[in-house]
Design a protein around this motif. Structure first.
Motif, PDB file in Angstrom:
ATOM      1  N   ILE A   1      44.004 -18.516 -25.717  1.00  0.00           N
ATOM      2  CA  ILE A   1      43.768 -18.120 -27.107  1.00  0.00           C
ATOM      3  C   ILE A   1      42.960 -16.826 -27.169  1.00  0.00           C
ATOM      4  N   LEU A   2      41.902 -16.756 -26.338  1.00  0.00           N
ATOM      5  CA  LEU A   2      41.056 -15.562 -26.356  1.00  0.00           C
ATOM      6  C   LEU A   2      41.786 -14.337 -25.817  1.00  0.00           C
ATOM      7  N   GLY A   3      42.905 -14.577 -25.117  1.00  0.00           N
ATOM      8  CA  GLY A   3      43.693 -13.455 -24.628  1.00  0.00           C
ATOM      9  C   GLY A   3      44.187 -12.541 -25.739  1.00  0.00           C
ATOM     10  N   TYR A   4      44.305 -13.073 -26.959  1.00  0.00           N
ATOM     11  CA  TYR A   4      44.759 -12.243 -28.074  1.00  0.00           C
ATOM     12  C   TYR A   4      43.676 -11.266 -28.539  1.00  0.00           C
ATOM     13  N   LEU A   5      42.429 -11.463 -28.049  1.00  0.00           N
ATOM     14  CA  LEU A   5      41.369 -10.503 -28.365  1.00  0.00           C
ATOM     15  C   LEU A   5      41.345  -9.317 -27.406  1.00  0.00           C
ATOM     16  N   LEU A   6      41.900  -9.495 -26.210  1.00  0.00           N
ATOM     17  CA  LEU A   6      41.794  -8.464 -25.178  1.00  0.00           C
ATOM     18  C   LEU A   6      42.325  -7.102 -25.621  1.00  0.00           C
ATOM     19  N   PRO A   7      43.488  -7.040 -26.308  1.00  0.00           N
ATOM     20  CA  PRO A   7      43.964  -5.706 -26.732  1.00  0.00           C
ATOM     21  C   PRO A   7      43.036  -5.019 -27.721  1.00  0.00           C
ATOM     22  N   HIS A   8      42.122  -5.783 -28.311  1.00  0.00           N
ATOM     23  CA  HIS A   8      41.224  -5.231 -29.328  1.00  0.00           C
ATOM     24  C   HIS A   8      39.765  -5.387 -28.887  1.00  0.00           C
ATOM     25  N   SER A   9      39.539  -5.336 -27.568  1.00  0.00           N
ATOM     26  CA  SER A   9      38.195  -5.561 -27.032  1.00  0.00           C
ATOM     27  C   SER A   9      37.213  -4.479 -27.504  1.00  0.00           C
ATOM     28  N   GLY A  10      37.693  -3.238 -27.698  1.00  0.00           N
ATOM     29  CA  GLY A  10      36.809  -2.191 -28.195  1.00  0.00           C
ATOM     30  C   GLY A  10      36.259  -2.504 -29.568  1.00  0.00           C
ATOM     31  N   LEU A  11      37.141  -2.977 -30.449  1.00  0.00           N
ATOM     32  CA  LEU A  11      36.720  -3.342 -31.796  1.00  0.00           C
ATOM     33  C   LEU A  11      35.760  -4.535 -31.756  1.00  0.00           C
ATOM     34  N   PHE A  12      36.063  -5.493 -30.871  1.00  0.00           N
ATOM     35  CA  PHE A  12      35.178  -6.654 -30.741  1.00  0.00           C
ATOM     36  C   PHE A  12      33.827  -6.220 -30.185  1.00  0.00           C
ATOM     37  N   GLY A  13      33.826  -5.225 -29.275  1.00  0.00           N
ATOM     38  CA  GLY A  13      32.570  -4.712 -28.738  1.00  0.00           C
ATOM     39  C   GLY A  13      31.704  -4.081 -29.823  1.00  0.00           C
ATOM     40  N   ILE A  14      32.349  -3.331 -30.730  1.00  0.00           N
ATOM     41  CA  ILE A  14      31.598  -2.747 -31.859  1.00  0.00           C
ATOM     42  C   ILE A  14      30.973  -3.848 -32.699  1.00  0.00           C
ATOM     43  N   SER A  15      31.722  -4.901 -32.922  1.00  0.00           N
ATOM     44  CA  SER A  15      31.205  -6.017 -33.715  1.00  0.00           C
ATOM     45  C   SER A  15      30.008  -6.667 -33.020  1.00  0.00           C
ATOM     46  N   ILE A  16      30.092  -6.825 -31.681  1.00  0.00           N
ATOM     47  CA  ILE A  16      28.981  -7.422 -30.936  1.00  0.00           C
ATOM     48  C   ILE A  16      27.735  -6.546 -31.037  1.00  0.00           C
ATOM     49  N   VAL A  17      27.916  -5.226 -30.892  1.00  0.00           N
ATOM     50  CA  VAL A  17      26.775  -4.309 -31.027  1.00  0.00           C
ATOM     51  C   VAL A  17      26.158  -4.434 -32.419  1.00  0.00           C
ATOM     52  N   ALA A  18      26.999  -4.509 -33.441  1.00  0.00           N
ATOM     53  CA  ALA A  18      26.491  -4.674 -34.811  1.00  0.00           C
ATOM     54  C   ALA A  18      25.737  -5.996 -34.958  1.00  0.00           C
ATOM     55  N   MET A  19      26.231  -7.046 -34.305  1.00  0.00           N
ATOM     56  CA  MET A  19      25.530  -8.341 -34.343  1.00  0.00           C
ATOM     57  C   MET A  19      24.138  -8.232 -33.723  1.00  0.00           C
ATOM     58  N   ILE A  20      24.051  -7.531 -32.578  1.00  0.00           N
ATOM     59  CA  ILE A  20      22.769  -7.384 -31.899  1.00  0.00           C
ATOM     60  C   ILE A  20      21.794  -6.599 -32.763  1.00  0.00           C
ATOM     61  N   VAL A  21      22.279  -5.501 -33.357  1.00  0.00           N
ATOM     62  CA  VAL A  21      21.428  -4.686 -34.226  1.00  0.00           C
ATOM     63  C   VAL A  21      20.956  -5.510 -35.415  1.00  0.00           C
ATOM     64  N   PHE A  22      21.880  -6.257 -36.021  1.00  0.00           N
ATOM     65  CA  PHE A  22      21.511  -7.079 -37.175  1.00  0.00           C
ATOM     66  C   PHE A  22      20.467  -8.119 -36.796  1.00  0.00           C
ATOM     67  N   ALA A  23      20.683  -8.825 -35.679  1.00  0.00           N
ATOM     68  CA  ALA A  23      19.742  -9.875 -35.279  1.00  0.00           C
ATOM     69  C   ALA A  23      18.374  -9.292 -34.971  1.00  0.00           C
ATOM     70  N   ALA A  24      18.338  -8.127 -34.289  1.00  0.00           N
ATOM     71  CA  ALA A  24      17.051  -7.514 -33.945  1.00  0.00           C
ATOM     72  C   ALA A  24      16.305  -7.073 -35.199  1.00  0.00           C
ATOM     73  N   LEU A  25      17.025  -6.408 -36.127  1.00  0.00           N
ATOM     74  CA  LEU A  25      16.371  -5.954 -37.355  1.00  0.00           C
ATOM     75  C   LEU A  25      15.961  -7.118 -38.245  1.00  0.00           C
ATOM     76  N   ASP A  26      16.768  -8.192 -38.239  1.00  0.00           N
ATOM     77  CA  ASP A  26      16.417  -9.373 -39.026  1.00  0.00           C
ATOM     78  C   ASP A  26      15.119  -9.989 -38.526  1.00  0.00           C
ATOM     79  N   ALA A  27      15.012 -10.111 -37.203  1.00  0.00           N
ATOM     80  CA  ALA A  27      13.789 -10.675 -36.630  1.00  0.00           C
ATOM     81  C   ALA A  27      12.601  -9.737 -36.841  1.00  0.00           C
ATOM     82  N   TYR A  28      12.846  -8.445 -36.683  1.00  0.00           N
ATOM     83  CA  TYR A  28      11.765  -7.458 -36.849  1.00  0.00           C
ATOM     84  C   TYR A  28      11.272  -7.430 -38.290  1.00  0.00           C
ATOM     85  N   SER A  29      12.205  -7.505 -39.254  1.00  0.00           N
ATOM     86  CA  SER A  29      11.781  -7.483 -40.663  1.00  0.00           C
ATOM     87  C   SER A  29      10.887  -8.673 -40.975  1.00  0.00           C
TER      88      SER A  29
END
Length: 612
Positions: free
Chosen positions: A7-35
């Motif tokens: 099932i996760l194989g369908y994400l592989l062609p779009h791994s770059g987009l998923f990577g951007i989403s992961i980076v955004a998640m990390i930024v959001f979580a860090a800023l949420d905790a910092y705030s």
């Protein structure tokens, strides 16, 4: 895990987009905790007047250093209101950045949802097109539609929404635990003790939930199948006055779906309140022990404890989701099993690795000792030896179930023979490219297949580059042009699903026009006029004669009057050839053909055997 990986194989062609989403998640979580950490100096300024640096207020350590570095300079003013204003403005900037990160995260996840849904549907649909007839004969259309629509949506939710939220929740848990640890390792230990029960609560019930979801999805497929069959056969339903009976059948299926759903939800809905109770106990434990650290031990500032308690409470939501994740993904995993069941079905008829191209037909088609069985031990055809020379018309007749349509289906390789072989111009059909072989053939059947599209698109089916002249020439030859131009939109008229806006004869003539448009050297006519009235049959028969001109034709008909001019008539009975010859010769044999002829015309053979 294999199912997860597929099932996760369908994400592989779009791994770059998923990577951007992961980076955004990390930024959001860090800023949420910092705030949230910024509340510490704010509370101190509000209640204590802001004595000391931001780091000292937080109790020193790494979190104190972070606050000193980021907002210490904002609190240098001697006036408390100035310090509060500065912190509030800084918080606004942090919240703005945090929500920009949240937007990027959610937008990229929405893009992934659309891409994964598109790719999976395209993959399944593309595979379906190449599956053989046996698959479609044993699988209800509603089940196929349900898997391609509802089940793919369930997988989409698993791959994107649930997986993305699980990743986001995991990141939040790590960041919040880290911030909590910086404030108080003792409170962190208390909070961490409650995480394993929440995460592991679902483990022992996972398989039961999966089976329950499978039953629910199967029930949905049955409902879809019943609906599809009823809509397709609505004329029969109304003509038979069977509305109450069909209503009872449908109600029984929806009741079955309801029972399957309730049985599954009985277990699934037990766990959210159970998880909530674990969270409640954890919060109460933190309240008691944190109060002890502030009031009795004096090792923690009140403002730091309030923020730590906030971190702990914020921690419980993502931890709760991770605890429920195994349950939430069960519909997606169950749907994945059903979808991959289609993808794992191998086509029965495929190209060989060394298949040869073919572009023309010159000599003859030969059936050499051909036998066929849909199921082992249940032969439908046995020992078929037949030659169809190029340019000749050969008719297949026989009682119902004799194997006529099956024999015709072997020619375009809808099935492969169980024994023997079929030769086309000295080449075994199995050695030829499938697409090239079928390009040589046109098929016109009684059950005319037309699509919910324009007349032009139906005639030029499969070709986007067809010219108006080509389409119109084919329709004129099929005696269809006159009724087409009677429509206000002419060739651009949308004829409805299965051509419901047309009469039976008009549908047949469109099918013949489609065959003429393809201009195939080999033609298969399967009971092409047996369901028409006399006038329509005459028009269609004229179109067929035009279609048969200078082509090799295999005709199947129950109405023997339509095949008298065949070069050879082959009589099938019990899956074997029992007679062959011309119309007159077969009547003189007093065998199966004569019996069938007398049954249809109910007149003496002698009167029927005269010259036409």
């Amino acid at each position: 895990m294999t199912l997860y990986r597929r099932i996760l194989g369908y994400l592989l062609p779009h791994s770059g987009l998923f990577g951007i989403s992961i980076v955004a998640m990390i930024v959001f979580a860090a800023l949420d905790a910092y705030s949230f950490a910024l509340i510490i100096p704010f509370l101190d300024v509000l209640f204590e007047g802001g004595s000391g640096s931001a780091g000292a207020i937080a109790g020193g350590g790494l979190i104190g250093d972070l606050l000193d570095w980021s907002v210490g300079w904002l609190m240098e003013s001697a006036e408390p209101m100035d310090s509060l204003r500065n912190v509030v403005l800084f918080l606004f900037v942090v919240f703005l950045a945090k929500n920009v990160a949240l937007y990027v995260q959610q937008y990229t996840i929405a893009m992934l949802e659309g891409l994964v849904t598109r790719d999976m549907r395209n993959h399944v649909y593309g595979h379906l097109l190449y599956l053989g007839f046996p698959f479609f004969q044993r699988t209800r259309a509603g089940q196929i539609i349900s898997r391609l629509t509802i089940d793919v949506d369930q997988i989409r939710a698993l791959v994107t929404a649930n997986l993305a939220k699980a990743a986001s929740s995991a990141i939040q848990v790590v960041v919040l635990l880290a911030m909590l640890l910086l404030l108080s390792w003792k409170l962190t230990l208390i909070a961490a003790l409650f995480l394993p029960p929440m995460v592991g609560l679902w483990a022992r019930f996972r398989q039961r939930l999966r089976l329950g979801v499978l039953r629910v999805l199967d029930a949905v497929g049955d409902v879809s199948s019943q609906l599809q069959e009823t809509v397709s056969g609505i004329r029969l339903v109304k003509a038979s006055g069977a509305e109450p009976w069909e209503n009872r059948r449908f109600r029984a299926l929806t009741q079955g779906h309801y029972k399957a759903l309730i049985r599954n939800e009985r277990w699934r809905q037990f766990f959210p309140p159970a998880t909530e109770m674990v969270i409640a106990v954890a919060i109460l434990g933190l309240l008691w022990y944190g109060s002890y650290l502030v009031l009795e031990e004096g090792s923690m500032a009140a403002a730091s404890f309030i923020v730590a308690l906030g971190y702990a409470m914020k921690l419980m939501a993502p931890a709760k989701f991770l605890g429920q994740f195994p349950s939430l993904v069960q519909p997606g995993l169950a749907a994945g099993e059903r979808v991959f069941e289609i993808l794992d079905t191998r086509p029965e008829v495929v190209n060989r690795a060394d298949a040869r191209p073919i572009s023309s037909f010159r000599d003859a088609v030969r059936f050499e000792g051909v036998g066929f069985a849909y199921h082992p031990g249940e032969s439908v055809l046995t020992g078929i030896d037949l030659e169809i020379p190029a340019g000749r018309v050969v008719a297949l007749v026989g009682p119902s179930g004799a194997g006529k349509s099956t024999l015709a289906d072997l020619l375009p390789r809808f099935h492969d023979p169980s024994e023997g072989r079929i030769i086309l111009d000295s080449q075994d059909l199995r050695n030829l490219r499938l697409a090239d072989l079928r390009q040589l053939m046109g098929i016109v059947t009684q059950d005319t297949i037309l699509f919910h599209d324009t007349i032009r698109a139906n005639i030029a089916y499969g070709r986007d580059d067809a010219t108006q002249h080509e389409v119109e020439s084919a329709s004129r030859a099929a005696h269809a042009h006159d009724f087409i131009i009677d429509f206000r939109e002419g060739y651009d008229t949308v004829i409805g699903e299965r051509g419901v806006r047309l009469s039976g004869g008009q549908r047949q003539r469109l099918a013949i026009a489609r065959a003429l448009f393809r201009n195939p050297p080999i033609l298969i006519l399967d009971e092409a006029t047996s369901a028409l009235d006399t006038e329509s049959e005459q028009l269609v028969q004229r179109a067929i004669e035009e279609l048969m001109h200078q082509r090799t034709v295999l005709v199947i008909a129950h109405r023997l009057s339509t095949i008298r001019r065949a070069d050879e008539i082959v009589v099938l009975e019990g899956g074997q050839i029992v007679e062959r010859g011309s119309h007159e010769a077969l009547l003189e044999q007093e065998g199966t053909y004569q019996r069938l002829y007398q049954m249809q015309f109910a007149e003496p053979v002698a009167a029927s055997a005269g010259p036409e």
